[in-house]
Enzyme design. Structure first.
Site, PDB file in Angstrom:
ATOM      1  N   THR A 133       1.815  30.218  54.771  1.00 16.66           N
ATOM      2  CA  THR A 133       2.662  30.371  53.588  1.00 16.66           C
ATOM      3  C   THR A 133       3.195  28.955  53.358  1.00 16.66           C
ATOM      4  O   THR A 133       4.110  28.519  54.053  1.00 16.66           O
ATOM      5  CB  THR A 133       3.799  31.376  53.838  1.00 16.66           C
ATOM      6  OG1 THR A 133       3.225  32.621  54.237  1.00 16.66           O
ATOM      7  CG2 THR A 133       4.627  31.572  52.587  1.00 16.66           C
ATOM      8  N   PRO A 134       2.586  28.222  52.421  1.00 12.20           N
ATOM      9  CA  PRO A 134       2.684  26.760  52.408  1.00 12.20           C
ATOM     10  C   PRO A 134       4.008  26.169  51.925  1.00 12.20           C
ATOM     11  O   PRO A 134       4.075  25.521  50.880  1.00 12.20           O
ATOM     12  CB  PRO A 134       1.525  26.362  51.504  1.00 12.20           C
ATOM     13  CG  PRO A 134       1.403  27.506  50.542  1.00 12.20           C
ATOM     14  CD  PRO A 134       1.723  28.730  51.363  1.00 12.20           C
ATOM     15  N   CYS A 135       5.045  26.324  52.723  1.00 14.47           N
ATOM     16  CA  CYS A 135       6.327  25.705  52.380  1.00 14.47           C
ATOM     17  C   CYS A 135       6.224  24.185  52.400  1.00 14.47           C
ATOM     18  O   CYS A 135       7.034  23.502  51.776  1.00 14.47           O
ATOM     19  CB  CYS A 135       7.442  26.205  53.296  1.00 14.47           C
ATOM     20  SG  CYS A 135       7.101  26.080  55.049  1.00 14.47           S
ATOM     21  N   HIS A 136       5.206  23.645  53.077  1.00 12.04           N
ATOM     22  CA  HIS A 136       5.028  22.192  53.089  1.00 12.04           C
ATOM     23  C   HIS A 136       4.647  21.662  51.703  1.00 12.04           C
ATOM     24  O   HIS A 136       4.771  20.476  51.442  1.00 12.04           O
ATOM     25  CB  HIS A 136       3.975  21.774  54.131  1.00 12.04           C
ATOM     26  CG  HIS A 136       2.611  22.334  53.885  1.00 12.04           C
ATOM     27  ND1 HIS A 136       2.249  23.609  54.281  1.00 12.04           N
ATOM     28  CD2 HIS A 136       1.520  21.808  53.275  1.00 12.04           C
ATOM     29  CE1 HIS A 136       0.986  23.836  53.931  1.00 12.04           C
ATOM     30  NE2 HIS A 136       0.531  22.754  53.318  1.00 12.04           N
TER      31      HIS A 136
END
Length: 169
Positions: A133-136
């Protein structure tokens, strides 16, 4: 917040951004935690060894492909544990295409809460399923790299990987 009573399992995984801890349930992947994760950032409770758990094995295989530049989209069952608002934000993160970024304000707008940038930032900071879950991919409005549970060096590395120019840490 609904807390599941489904038993949790964990498995360590070495990666280019440090040792990760994969956490799962029979419903899906619950968390990808960082080596130096802040205690309590993702409240989970007791966990058993999950070395042979199918969800964690599939997660590890897909993360390896991602780190090798051979996977852009993950195909895993996710078992999000958080508030309704957090789950809405985390779902919006899944919509950010590989190799692209969004600001907190853009995420707030996307979920229909244009004045909720700070709340989006707080939910982003508690994202339990890092990388997948690409919070980056969420950055400051100015384009700056902002706080990241795995550290800014790991965030920069992930963004470089997705740009097709991985850096060695």
């Amino acid at each position: 917040m609904h807390v599941s009573t489904m038993p949790l399992v964990q498995k360590p995984m070495a990666s280019p951004v440090g040792e990760l801890t994969l956490v799962g349930s029979d419903a899906g992947l619950v968390a990808v935690l960082w080596e130096d994760d802040r205690p309590g950032r993702v409240p989970l409770g007791p966990m058993d060894d999950g070395s042979d758990h199918p969800v964690l094995a599939k997660t590890e295989a897909q993360l390896r492909e991602y780190f090798e530049g051979r996977r852009e989209v993950f195909d895993l069952p996710l078992d999000f544990r958080g508030t309704d608002f957090q789950k809405i934000v985390w779902q919006a993160l899944l919509e950010i295409p590989f190799g692209e970024t969004r600001s907190y304000a853009q995420i707030a707008l996307a979920i229909g809460r244009p004045t909720a940038s700070r709340a989006v930032g707080a939910a982003n900071g508690r994202n339990p399923i890092s990388i997948i879950t690409p919070c980056h991919r969420v950055i400051g409005t100015s384009g700056s790299l902002t706080g990241f549970a795995g550290g800014l060096e790991a965030k920069a590395w992930l963004l470089w990987l997705e740009a097709g120019q991985p850096l060695l840490l």
